[in-house]
Scaffold this motif. Structure first.
Motif, mmCIF file in Angstrom:
data_model
loop_
_atom_site.group_PDB
_atom_site.id
_atom_site.type_symbol
_atom_site.label_atom_id
_atom_site.label_comp_id
_atom_site.label_asym_id
_atom_site.label_seq_id
_atom_site.Cartn_x
_atom_site.Cartn_y
_atom_site.Cartn_z
ATOM 1 N N PHE A 194 0.825 -1.212 0.000
ATOM 2 C CA PHE A 194 0.000 0.000 0.000
ATOM 3 C C PHE A 194 0.862 1.266 0.000
ATOM 4 N N ASP A 195 2.179 1.069 -0.050
ATOM 5 C CA ASP A 195 3.102 2.199 -0.146
ATOM 6 C C ASP A 195 2.818 3.228 0.961
ATOM 7 N N LEU A 196 2.602 2.721 2.172
ATOM 8 C CA LEU A 196 2.192 3.598 3.283
ATOM 9 C C LEU A 196 3.211 4.687 3.592
ATOM 10 N N LYS A 197 2.694 5.912 3.758
ATOM 11 C CA LYS A 197 3.527 7.051 4.128
ATOM 12 C C LYS A 197 2.893 7.712 5.342
ATOM 13 N N ASP A 198 3.672 8.549 6.016
ATOM 14 C CA ASP A 198 3.170 9.139 7.255
ATOM 15 C C ASP A 198 1.953 10.032 7.049
ATOM 16 N N ASP A 199 1.816 10.623 5.863
ATOM 17 C CA ASP A 199 0.669 11.523 5.679
ATOM 18 C C ASP A 199 -0.527 10.847 4.991
ATOM 19 N N ASP A 200 -0.485 9.543 4.845
ATOM 20 C CA ASP A 200 -1.627 8.857 4.234
ATOM 21 C C ASP A 200 -2.816 8.769 5.182
ATOM 22 N N VAL A 201 -4.011 8.775 4.588
ATOM 23 C CA VAL A 201 -5.215 8.412 5.337
ATOM 24 C C VAL A 201 -5.730 7.163 4.644
ATOM 25 N N TYR A 202 -5.599 6.058 5.359
ATOM 26 C CA TYR A 202 -5.729 4.748 4.745
ATOM 27 C C TYR A 202 -7.073 4.128 5.133
ATOM 28 N N TRP A 203 -7.805 3.640 4.136
ATOM 29 C CA TRP A 203 -9.108 3.028 4.432
ATOM 30 C C TRP A 203 -9.215 1.650 3.783
ATOM 31 N N CYS A 204 -9.274 0.651 4.653
ATOM 32 C CA CYS A 204 -9.564 -0.710 4.216
ATOM 33 C C CYS A 204 -10.995 -0.971 4.657
ATOM 34 N N THR A 205 -11.886 -1.254 3.709
ATOM 35 C CA THR A 205 -13.312 -1.306 4.041
ATOM 36 C C THR A 205 -13.749 -2.635 4.650
ATOM 37 N N ALA A 206 -12.819 -3.564 4.832
ATOM 38 C CA ALA A 206 -13.195 -4.873 5.378
ATOM 39 C C ALA A 206 -13.647 -4.751 6.827
ATOM 40 N N ASP A 207 -14.476 -5.673 7.250
ATOM 41 C CA ASP A 207 -14.886 -5.742 8.640
ATOM 42 C C ASP A 207 -13.768 -6.423 9.447
ATOM 43 N N VAL A 208 -13.620 -6.032 10.709
ATOM 44 C CA VAL A 208 -12.594 -6.691 11.538
ATOM 45 C C VAL A 208 -12.896 -8.174 11.738
ATOM 46 N N GLY A 209 -14.095 -8.606 11.412
ATOM 47 C CA GLY A 209 -14.447 -10.025 11.527
ATOM 48 C C GLY A 209 -13.774 -10.904 10.484
ATOM 49 N N TRP A 210 -13.106 -10.298 9.509
ATOM 50 C CA TRP A 210 -12.396 -11.096 8.494
ATOM 51 C C TRP A 210 -10.901 -10.890 8.638
ATOM 52 N N ILE A 211 -10.141 -11.773 8.024
ATOM 53 C CA ILE A 211 -8.680 -11.645 8.119
ATOM 54 C C ILE A 211 -8.223 -10.299 7.561
ATOM 55 N N THR A 212 -8.892 -9.819 6.522
ATOM 56 C CA THR A 212 -8.473 -8.538 5.944
ATOM 57 C C THR A 212 -8.586 -7.439 6.997
ATOM 58 N N GLY A 213 -9.613 -7.513 7.830
ATOM 59 C CA GLY A 213 -9.763 -6.549 8.908
ATOM 60 C C GLY A 213 -8.683 -6.703 9.977
ATOM 61 N N HIS A 214 -8.244 -7.929 10.229
ATOM 62 C CA HIS A 214 -7.171 -8.135 11.205
ATOM 63 C C HIS A 214 -5.851 -7.547 10.687
ATOM 64 N N SER A 215 -5.466 -7.977 9.484
ATOM 65 C CA SER A 215 -4.125 -7.641 9.001
ATOM 66 C C SER A 215 -4.048 -6.239 8.413
ATOM 67 N N TYR A 216 -5.173 -5.743 7.823
ATOM 68 C CA TYR A 216 -5.085 -4.471 7.099
ATOM 69 C C TYR A 216 -6.036 -3.377 7.587
ATOM 70 N N VAL A 217 -6.785 -3.642 8.690
ATOM 71 C CA VAL A 217 -7.432 -2.522 9.371
ATOM 72 C C VAL A 217 -6.674 -2.270 10.672
ATOM 73 N N VAL A 218 -6.280 -3.346 11.353
ATOM 74 C CA VAL A 218 -5.703 -3.169 12.681
ATOM 75 C C VAL A 218 -4.168 -3.347 12.674
ATOM 76 N N TYR A 219 -3.702 -4.592 12.568
ATOM 77 C CA TYR A 219 -2.287 -4.838 12.882
ATOM 78 C C TYR A 219 -1.293 -4.247 11.881
ATOM 79 N N GLY A 220 -1.541 -4.435 10.589
ATOM 80 C CA GLY A 220 -0.571 -3.946 9.592
ATOM 81 C C GLY A 220 -0.411 -2.431 9.622
ATOM 82 N N PRO A 221 -1.523 -1.691 9.451
ATOM 83 C CA PRO A 221 -1.371 -0.234 9.411
ATOM 84 C C PRO A 221 -0.932 0.375 10.747
#
Ligand code: ATP
Ligand code: MG
Length: 649
Positions: free
Chosen positions: A291-318
């Motif tokens: 996702f080429d994350l930078k300090d000034d990004d506002v990042y939105w992953c629309t997955a629910d935390v109930g799925w793995i995408t929500g675990h890795s890319y809403v909470v832990y990764g970002p």
């Protein structure tokens, strides 16, 4: 599939200015990582804070892997403390908007305080290291706070999607043996309240391992919430009394971080077990570079935390990367069909990561909705969950990305913990519907039934396997190691390959095209045809919004193609249109792929995470009793299809 003509793929190389600023823009990263994957991953793990450094990078006793042995760390320290101490205390960690429009921002310092308080609450309720905690919440900041608090004290969490029924929750609580449940009185969905606490009460009726239920007051009507005195406790009351100092437990790298049940597209959900050091290394690294994350990004992953995408890319990764995460509670079409675009404009979202099912819904609704808003803040788009059809990819590129944003189509699974096959936005020339290639440090192959790889260089179709262990891989299925061995490792046991269950094509340039589940590949008169290709040909027709295709047993051909199609809004069904759609498929990919049956339907059966459940369509078409339907989003879709199917066939 190899027999079929493939349209010449369009290519989208990264723009020069994007590539110049990208976190990775040197393609030699692939070779460097491949030359020594352990060294590559150890280098990535160095980005994290360890309270004790590992002795050994990896250990592989097939099919059991361990990573960073002897190392100790805490995931919540990596997601919070190190940023608070490292200059991001006042930076927004979570920007939340509820469906009714309420907003709340937590800086890293505030999120750290809330997590420490809740960690103290959990400990005061007797939750100890190793105890499981089930989390059944809407998409509200408390979901992330609860997960991080569990991680802080070493209590593995099992998040159950808030849209699941009481029965599904009961089954997952029972399987994980959780001691504590965290839920809310309710959550907002399309203007109404989903009564989570009522469902939780039903799930706990009779015998249960749950001792206490902690309830978030989300809807503001505590007096209307059913209550069991002694068992149920309000989150806000407990938290207001708790100290905001909590010393994180140093966990072993291989300590269990969480259990998460798969979506259930193919059958009974599996309790995937992920551990601490390897998982966090995978989630952090992939999130930063894909996702080429930078300090000034506002990042939105629309997955629910109930799925793995929500675990890795809403909470832990970002959060591990110190990013600003936007979190939204509600549906994309409430109060109107431009809700997502309104949010992107309002919060100046720079990175959007969503699913093909959502993109196809946006296409169905029409371009007038995104056109109403200024989406120029966006700089990168992502897709995950199902194969994305070329039509949907191009629509997303044009109407959301303004033809300027790279799209990362990311393939991975609950089991893999992190993205495995993906473009790198500063390096890859993307092709609509190709997931490009394995992430650096990931060793994948497309093999035949015997496990032999496709010949080098040429194009071919086969089964996707991962040939070497990777840090964020599942360690086992919770409580069922025999099933773990059977499901993932028995097919290519002699070679030690992880069998993903998905089919893939590798083109002559080495790019991967995911073709859906192997169970969904059809055999029509001796030709192997992927459901994905026929579906994409249907979606390519201007009247079609979405399609699901299955192979139905046929005496002569082996399998005959049945297609279930939903039309775009305003398109009238007619026998002529149905004939035209069949002809369109024949023209796009060959006469052999012309569907025998075609059904027009308002809805397709989907899992609660939005994936099409083809196995249920096969059950209907072949007149069988339906398999596991507990993960269906809307059971009425299946019964009405069943009636329709029997009428028309
Ligand atoms: P179950 O294993 O219980 O049937 P599931 O496989 O749907 O459920 P997930 O782990 O959420 O559960 O989904 C992983 C699957 O989603 C992959 O195996 C693949 O079939 C599909 N998938 C995910 N991302 C992509 C993608 N970018 N392209 C193609 N398919 C994808
Ligand atoms: Mg799966």
């Amino acid at each position: 599939m190899a027999e079929l003509e493939q349209e010449v793929a369009q290519k989208f190389p990264p723009a020069a200015d994007f590539a110049a600023q990208a976190n990775w823009n040197d393609p030699t990263i692939y070779e460097t990582a491949a030359a020594d994957p352990d060294a590559f991953w150890a280098g990535q793990a160095e980005q994290l804070v360890w309270s004790r450094k590992w002795d050994t990078v990896s250990e592989w006793n097939p099919p059991h892997a361990k990573w960073f042995l002897g190392g100790q760390l805490n995931v919540s320290v990596n997601c919070l403390d190190r940023h608070v101490e490292g200059g991001r205390a006042d930076k927004a960690a979570i920007v939340f908007e509820g469906e009714p429009g309420d907003t709340k921002t937590y800086t890293y310092a505030e999120l750290h305080q809330e997590v420490c308080k809740f960690a103290n609450v959990l400990q005061s309720q007797g939750v100890q290291r190793g105890d499981r905690v089930t989390i059944y919440l809407p998409m509200i900041p408390e979901a992330a706070i609860a997960m991080l608090a569990c991680a802080r004290i070493g209590a593995p969490h099992s998040v159950v999607f808030g849209g699941f029924s009481a029965d599904s929750l009961r089954e997952r609580i029972h399987d994980s043996g959780s001691k504590l449940l965290i839920t809310a009185d309710g959550g907002w969905r399309r203007g109404g309240v989903v009564k989570l606490k009522e469902a939780a009460d039903q799930a706990l009726a009779g015998e249960t391992t749950i001792e206490h239920v902690i309830v978030v007051n989300r809807t503001g009507k505590p007096e209307e919430t059913p209550w069991t005195a002694g068992r149920d406790l309000w989150w806000h009351e407990l938290a207001s009394d708790a100290s905001d100092q909590n010393e994180a437990v140093a966990l072993d790298s291989e300590d269990l971080l969480f259990i998460l049940y798969t979506s259930g597209s193919t059958g009974k959900p599996k309790g995937i077990a992920h551990t601490t050091g390897g998982y966090l290394t995978g989630a952090t690294t992939t999130c930063k570079y894909i996702f080429d994350l930078k300090d000034d990004d506002v990042y939105w992953c629309t997955a629910d935390v109930g799925w793995i995408t929500g675990h890795s890319y809403v909470v832990y990764g970002p959060l591990s990367n110190g990013a600003t995460v936007f979190m939204y509670e509600g549906a994309p079409d409430w109060p109107a069909r431009d809700r997502f675009w309104e949010l992107i404009e309002k919060h100046k979202i720079t990175i959007l990561y969503t699913a093909p099912t959502a993109i196809r819904a946006f296409m169905k609704w029409g371009t007038e909705w995104p056109e109403k808003h200024d989406l120029s803040s966006l700089r990168l788009l992502g897709s995950v969950g199902e194969p994305i059809n070329p039509e949907a990819w191009l629509w997303y590129h044009k109407n959301v990305g303004g033809e300027r944003c790279p799209i990362v189509d990311t393939w991975w699974q609950t089991e893999t913990g992190a993205i495995m096959i993906t473009p790198l936005p500063g390096i890859s020339a993307t092709k609509p519907a190709s997931a490009s290639r394995p992430f650096p440090g990931v060793s994948a192959l497309v093999v035949d039934e015997k496990g032999d790889p496709l010949p080098e260089g040429g194009e071919g179709v086969g089964l996707l396997v991962i040939t070497k262990p990777w840090p964020s891989m599942l360690r086992t299925l919770w409580g069922d190691d025999a099933r773990y061995k059977e499901v993932y490792w028995s097919k290519f046991a002699d070679k030690g390959y992880y069998f993903a269950g998905d089919g893939a094509k590798r083109d002559a340039e080495g790019d991967y095209w995911l073709l859906g589940r192997v169970d969904d590949v059809m055999n029509v008169a001796g030709h192997r045809v992927s459901t994905m290709e026929v579906e994409s040909a249907l979606v390519d027709h201007p009247s079609v919004a979405e399609a699901a295709v299955i192979g139905k047993a046929h005496d002569i051909k082996g399998q005959a193609i049945s297609a279930f199609v939903t039309l775009k809004e305003g398109i009238e069904p007619s026998p002529e249109l149905m004939a035209e759609l069949k002809a369109h498929v024949a023209k796009k990919i060959g006469a052999i792929c012309r569907p025998d049956d075609l059904f027009l339907t308002a809805e397709l059966p989907k899992t609660r995470s939005g994936k099409i459940m083809r196995r249920l369509l096969r059950d209907i078409a072949e007149g069988r009793a339906l398999g596991d339907t507990t993960t269906l989003a809307d059971p009425s879709v299946v019964s009405s299809l069943k009636d329709k199917y029997t009428d028309e066939s």
